[in-house]
Design a protein around this motif. Structure first.
Motif, short mmCIF file in Angstrom:
data_model
loop_
_atom_site.label_atom_id
_atom_site.label_comp_id
_atom_site.label_asym_id
_atom_site.label_seq_id
_atom_site.Cartn_x
_atom_site.Cartn_y
_atom_site.Cartn_z
N GLY A 61 2.93 -6.82 3.95
CA GLY A 61 3.59 -5.04 4.52
C GLY A 61 2.87 -4.29 3.66
O GLY A 61 2.87 -2.52 3.61
N TYR A 62 2.58 -4.44 2.01
CA TYR A 62 2.65 -3.22 1.54
C TYR A 62 2.27 -3.57 0.10
O TYR A 62 2.67 -5.09 0.08
CB TYR A 62 3.48 -2.58 1.35
CG TYR A 62 4.75 -3.03 0.79
CD1 TYR A 62 5.30 -2.95 -0.56
CD2 TYR A 62 5.72 -3.64 1.30
CE1 TYR A 62 6.69 -3.58 -0.77
CE2 TYR A 62 7.16 -4.25 1.47
CZ TYR A 62 7.41 -4.18 -0.24
OH TYR A 62 8.64 -5.51 -0.37
N ASN A 63 1.01 -2.79 -0.73
CA ASN A 63 1.35 -3.54 -2.14
C ASN A 63 2.18 -2.53 -2.17
O ASN A 63 2.35 -1.71 -2.93
CB ASN A 63 -0.46 -2.71 -1.91
CG ASN A 63 -0.77 -3.64 -3.63
OD1 ASN A 63 0.16 -3.57 -5.10
ND2 ASN A 63 -1.54 -3.34 -3.92
N GLN A 64 3.10 -3.58 -3.70
CA GLN A 64 4.24 -2.75 -4.27
C GLN A 64 3.72 -1.90 -5.67
O GLN A 64 4.51 -0.98 -5.84
CB GLN A 64 4.98 -4.17 -5.14
CG GLN A 64 4.40 -5.19 -6.08
CD GLN A 64 3.91 -6.14 -5.31
OE1 GLN A 64 3.62 -6.16 -3.95
NE2 GLN A 64 3.20 -7.00 -6.55
N SER A 65 2.70 -2.61 -5.89
CA SER A 65 1.44 -1.92 -7.17
C SER A 65 1.38 -0.23 -7.02
O SER A 65 1.67 0.48 -7.60
CB SER A 65 0.19 -2.48 -7.60
OG SER A 65 1.39 -3.95 -8.15
N ALA A 66 1.01 -0.72 -5.20
CA ALA A 66 0.22 0.67 -4.80
C ALA A 66 1.17 1.43 -4.35
O ALA A 66 1.31 3.08 -4.80
CB ALA A 66 -0.42 0.77 -3.63
N LEU A 67 2.60 1.46 -4.35
CA LEU A 67 3.44 2.52 -4.17
C LEU A 67 4.12 2.88 -5.53
O LEU A 67 4.18 3.93 -5.60
CB LEU A 67 5.27 1.55 -3.53
CG LEU A 67 5.18 1.05 -2.25
CD1 LEU A 67 6.06 0.26 -1.71
CD2 LEU A 67 4.62 1.81 -1.69
N VAL A 68 3.87 2.05 -6.26
CA VAL A 68 4.17 2.94 -7.67
C VAL A 68 2.99 4.04 -8.08
O VAL A 68 3.48 4.75 -8.34
CB VAL A 68 4.49 1.19 -8.96
CG1 VAL A 68 3.89 1.80 -10.15
CG2 VAL A 68 5.99 0.64 -8.33
N ALA A 69 1.70 2.75 -8.31
CA ALA A 69 0.73 3.86 -8.42
C ALA A 69 0.60 5.16 -8.05
O ALA A 69 0.17 6.30 -8.20
CB ALA A 69 0.05 3.58 -7.86
N LYS A 70 1.30 4.68 -6.45
CA LYS A 70 1.42 6.62 -5.25
C LYS A 70 2.47 7.06 -6.52
O LYS A 70 2.24 8.64 -6.96
CB LYS A 70 1.75 5.96 -4.17
CG LYS A 70 0.69 5.43 -3.71
CD LYS A 70 1.04 5.64 -2.05
CE LYS A 70 -0.24 5.08 -1.16
NZ LYS A 70 0.32 4.54 -0.15
N GLU A 71 3.42 7.26 -6.48
CA GLU A 71 4.46 7.78 -7.47
C GLU A 71 4.43 8.02 -8.75
O GLU A 71 4.48 9.19 -9.26
CB GLU A 71 5.85 7.02 -7.31
CG GLU A 71 6.88 6.90 -6.43
CD GLU A 71 6.95 7.74 -5.41
OE1 GLU A 71 7.83 8.31 -5.72
OE2 GLU A 71 7.37 8.03 -3.94
N LEU A 72 3.54 7.23 -9.56
CA LEU A 72 2.76 7.90 -10.54
C LEU A 72 2.13 8.95 -10.55
O LEU A 72 1.96 9.51 -11.30
CB LEU A 72 2.03 6.60 -11.68
CG LEU A 72 3.37 5.97 -12.63
CD1 LEU A 72 1.94 5.01 -12.67
CD2 LEU A 72 4.28 6.46 -13.44
N GLY A 73 1.25 8.84 -9.74
CA GLY A 73 0.40 9.70 -9.53
C GLY A 73 0.92 11.64 -9.22
O GLY A 73 0.60 12.22 -9.56
N LYS A 74 1.74 11.34 -8.17
CA LYS A 74 2.57 12.77 -8.06
C LYS A 74 3.71 12.78 -9.59
O LYS A 74 3.60 13.84 -9.35
CB LYS A 74 3.92 12.09 -6.95
CG LYS A 74 3.60 11.96 -5.97
CD LYS A 74 4.57 11.17 -4.85
CE LYS A 74 4.26 10.73 -3.63
NZ LYS A 74 5.71 10.76 -3.04
N CYS A 75 3.84 12.64 -9.77
CA CYS A 75 4.78 12.52 -11.60
C CYS A 75 3.69 12.88 -12.58
O CYS A 75 4.52 13.85 -13.31
CB CYS A 75 5.67 11.02 -12.19
SG CYS A 75 6.12 11.56 -13.47
N LEU A 76 2.51 12.24 -12.55
CA LEU A 76 1.90 12.88 -13.34
C LEU A 76 0.07 14.23 -13.19
O LEU A 76 -0.16 14.20 -13.83
CB LEU A 76 0.79 11.73 -14.09
CG LEU A 76 1.65 10.56 -15.12
CD1 LEU A 76 1.06 9.60 -15.46
CD2 LEU A 76 2.33 11.16 -15.86
N GLY A 77 0.88 13.73 -11.76
CA GLY A 77 -0.57 14.58 -11.04
C GLY A 77 -2.21 14.65 -11.41
O GLY A 77 -2.68 15.25 -11.55
#
Length: 164
Positions: A61-77
């Motif tokens: 139902g989801y890719n756990q690494s993609a969830l982390v990547a999206k959060e990192l993207g927000k954090c790092l801009g």
């Protein structure tokens, strides 16, 4: 970030297989506390998660690494791309394989879509995955991304196997 032993291995198991998606935010918050300066120094142009094969992603139902990547993207801009790097061949789970079998298992497993191939030229990529054991997955993914034009490939994982 963490050694892959209790309680981290249990936490990641829950994150991956029991829909505990909220754990992704926690992992990134903790990673940011300790490593944000380093991550910013790397200056990633694109953050890319290690992809799951489409059949596995549909099942989970989801890719756990993609969830982390999206959060990192927000954090790092930073820009996050979750569709351009694909797993095109199903692989058996890496956890039961020795290092040589892991490398063989991943041969031909990844590809890059044309739009990302263009976007990668001369860029710095941050690859994201959940567990680093022997490095086979990261090595193969980085090899493909560099072959397609990435200047540098860095990686970040939530945990690292003991002894590595």
């Amino acid at each position: 970030m963490w050694l892959h032993k209790e309680p981290v291995n249990y936490s990641i198991y829950q994150f991956k297989y029991h829909n505990q998606r909220i754990f992704g935010r926690y992992y990134v918050a903790e990673i940011a506390k300790k490593y944000k300066r380093t991550l910013l120094d790397w200056r990633p142009d694109i953050i890319i998660p290690i992809p799951l094969h489409p059949a596995k992603q549909r099942k989970r139902g989801y890719n756990q690494s993609a969830l982390v990547a999206k959060e990192l993207g927000k954090c790092l801009g930073a820009t996050v791309d979750i569709k351009g790097f694909r797993r095109v061949r199903g692989t058996v789970p890496q956890k039961g394989l020795n290092p040589a079998e892991r490398r063989m298992n991943l041969q031909g497993a990844f590809s890059v879509r044309e739009y990302l191939r263009t976007a990668l030229k001369g860029k710095r990529v941050l690859l994201v995955d959940d567990i680093y054991t022997t490095g086979s997955t990261m090595d193969e993914a980085a090899r493909i991304l560099k072959k397609e034009g990435a200047e540098k490939v860095f990686y970040l994982t939530i945990s690292i196997g003991q002894g590595y």
